[in-house]
Design a protein around this motif. Structure first.
Motif, mmCIF file in Angstrom:
data_model
loop_
_atom_site.group_PDB
_atom_site.id
_atom_site.type_symbol
_atom_site.label_atom_id
_atom_site.label_comp_id
_atom_site.label_asym_id
_atom_site.label_seq_id
_atom_site.Cartn_x
_atom_site.Cartn_y
_atom_site.Cartn_z
ATOM 1 N N PHE A 108 0.929 -1.035 -0.089
ATOM 2 C CA PHE A 108 -0.016 0.130 0.004
ATOM 3 C C PHE A 108 0.970 1.315 0.114
ATOM 4 C CE2 PHE A 108 -2.347 -3.192 2.317
ATOM 5 C CZ PHE A 108 -3.492 -3.461 1.595
ATOM 6 N N SER A 109 1.815 1.239 -1.168
ATOM 7 C CA SER A 109 3.052 2.161 -0.744
ATOM 8 C C SER A 109 2.736 3.682 -0.561
ATOM 9 C CB SER A 109 3.915 2.032 -2.133
ATOM 10 O OG SER A 109 2.980 2.361 -3.391
ATOM 11 N N HIS A 110 1.892 4.206 -1.018
ATOM 12 C CA HIS A 110 1.507 5.564 -0.876
ATOM 13 C C HIS A 110 1.074 5.898 0.541
ATOM 14 C CE1 HIS A 110 2.736 6.213 -4.999
ATOM 15 N NE2 HIS A 110 1.709 5.510 -5.277
ATOM 16 N N SER A 111 0.482 5.221 1.157
ATOM 17 C CA SER A 111 -0.135 5.390 2.415
ATOM 18 C C SER A 111 1.202 5.266 3.394
ATOM 19 C CB SER A 111 -1.269 4.418 2.816
ATOM 20 O OG SER A 111 -2.408 4.566 2.273
ATOM 21 N N PHE A 112 1.817 4.211 3.225
ATOM 22 C CA PHE A 112 2.835 3.825 4.243
ATOM 23 C C PHE A 112 3.953 4.936 3.838
ATOM 24 C CE2 PHE A 112 1.482 -0.185 5.268
ATOM 25 C CZ PHE A 112 2.426 -0.660 6.256
ATOM 26 N N GLU A 113 4.188 5.454 2.681
ATOM 27 C CA GLU A 113 5.167 6.562 2.598
ATOM 28 C C GLU A 113 4.845 7.744 3.306
ATOM 29 O OE1 GLU A 113 6.422 7.319 -1.595
ATOM 30 O OE2 GLU A 113 6.537 5.074 -1.941
ATOM 31 N N LYS A 114 3.530 8.167 3.166
ATOM 32 C CA LYS A 114 2.929 9.527 4.016
ATOM 33 C C LYS A 114 2.947 9.254 5.526
ATOM 34 C CE LYS A 114 -0.891 9.523 1.457
ATOM 35 N NZ LYS A 114 -2.184 10.005 1.293
#
Length: 433
Positions: A108-114
């Motif tokens: 869930f890359s974008h959520s984790f990145e944020k």
């Protein structure tokens, strides 16, 4: 024979729903596909939470990576080969960069990145340059080869033609994901004539340009991208799932900071919570691991974490309302106060989410994000920027569209077992009754 020139005894093919076949002739590419870091991409969905809106969107980052490789292979082996403006010595570098461009994506890359302040491009470079199977394969080509692959992906490689193949406003990355995501979501918006675009691509100095006769195919591609963003990528139901996912991660991190005792030790999250994510820890993360924790957290004593995890796992998502933060900030402030009085934490249950996209832009010197324009090659070999020739592209060029929505748990507001009058006030403001 030199490793970089080694060919397989027999060409390997992967059956692909978008490109029909993905062809592999090079030993280097075959070896990269077999590395554990590349195989990890099977366990990470290309579209994150979109599967909760479009049930077919279960395809992986590995699917997409093979697709981008195949498009670049067709360009360098079929379209560019023999053209004096293209250096055939860049062929293998282009193929490796295309295959590995998404290697650092997490679950869930974008959520984790944020939430955890991560950058998938940073991890892509770490995997390519670090103590990994991918690095071992690339280093057999040459000691500087991993560094060059990382530079192409970071857009710092000297030959901008190579960079533009996988990172520009019309590149193999976008051409694959638009078609692939359209196929797996079942929508018709992402389809365009890629065959035509590939036929009219030309290497030119430090960029890849399009013959002017292919302008209409490029217009179609630009509009496909525009439609996919608003109909699929920014779909409000997908965004609702993303909001809940983000809030789960925030809550788990907050509980850790409060020394909360989890029933099941969240071993995979400690380095994330503490902001010290080593590559070895990062590579152990995939979506199956994350979903395991979400499932166990459904049983946690913390009511917020357990509720949010149940919502995500069972698709009991937040409802939404159109919202303009600039004009309705007083309404938001009033709702926050009422949510608190109703015993509903607005930090986790009243969320403003914004989506924004710029479908096409020409280069504006001095801007923070350099967007290389699409150039058309006219019959007299002159280059002209696309929006100067196309009325369709000119109409949307440089125009950022932004959408705001307010997300909330409607089921909480209709539960009148407590705080009945306050919940009625909230429903009235949200125009639910």
């Amino acid at each position: 024979m030199e490793y970089s020139k080694l060919k397989l005894n027999e060409e390997k093919v992967f059956k692909d729903p978008v490109h029909r076949y993905v062809h592999v002739k090079d030993q280097v590419i075959w070896d990269l596909i077999g590395t554990k870091e590349f195989q990890r991409l099977r366990r990470i969905r290309q579209l994150g939470t979109t599967y909760l809106t479009f049930h077919g969107a279960e395809h992986s980052r590995l699917n997409h990576s093979l697709g981008v490789y195949e498009i670049v292979r067709r360009i360098v082996d079929d379209v560019f080969q023999g053209r004096p403006e293209w250096s055939q010595g860049e062929r293998l570098l282009s193929l490796c960069a295309a295959l590995l461009h998404d290697l650092g994506h997490g679950p869930f890359s974008h959520s984790f990145e944020k939430v955890f302040h991560l950058d998938h491009e940073h991890f892509t470079q770490e995997i390519i340059l670090g103590d990994t199977e991918v690095n071992q394969v690339l280093s057999k080509v040459g000691s500087d080869f991993p560094k060059h692959v990382a530079e192409v992906i970071a857009k710092t490689y000297a030959n901008k033609q190579v960079v533009s193949l996988i990172s520009s406003q019309i590149d193999a990355d976008r051409m694959d994901y638009l078609q692939r995501d359209a196929y797996f979501t079942g929508v018709s918006y992402g389809h365009f004539d890629m065959e035509r675009i590939l036929r009219v691509m030309r290497p030119r100095e430090d960029q890849v340009v399009i013959k002017s006769s292919g302008m209409h195919a490029v217009e179609d591609y630009i509009m496909s991208r525009y439609q996919m963003y608003w109909q699929v990528y920014f779909h409000p139901v997908t965004r609702s799932a993303e909001v809940i996912l983000t809030k789960i991660l925030h809550r788990a991190k907050e509980l850790h900071e409060q020394s909360y005792s989890f029933k099941y030790d969240p071993l995979h999250f400690y380095s994330l919570f503490e902001g010290n994510v080593l590559l070895a820890d990062y590579l152990k993360l995939d979506e199956a691991v994350i979903m395991f924790y979400f499932q166990t957290w459904e049983e946690e004593d913390d009511p917020v974490l357990s509720d949010l995890c149940r919502r995500f796992m069972n698709r009991n998502l937040f409802k939404y309302a159109e919202f303009d933060p600039a004009k309705e900030y007083k309404k938001h402030s009033e709702l926050e106060g009422l949510f608190k009085k109703a015993g509903i934490d607005p930090e986790y249950y009243l969320v403003v989410d914004s989506s924004s996209d710029l479908p096409y832009d020409f280069y504006r010197p001095g801007e923070e994000e350099e967007r290389l324009p699409i150039h058309l090659q006219m019959p007299n070999n002159e280059l002209r920027e696309l929006s100067r020739q196309s009325d369709i592209v000119d109409a949307i060029s440089g125009k950022r569209r932004t959408d705001h929505k307010l997300y909330y748990p409607a089921d909480f507001l209709y539960d009148e077992s407590s705080k009945r009058n306050i919940k009625r006030q909230i429903r009235s403001i949200l125009e639910l009754d």
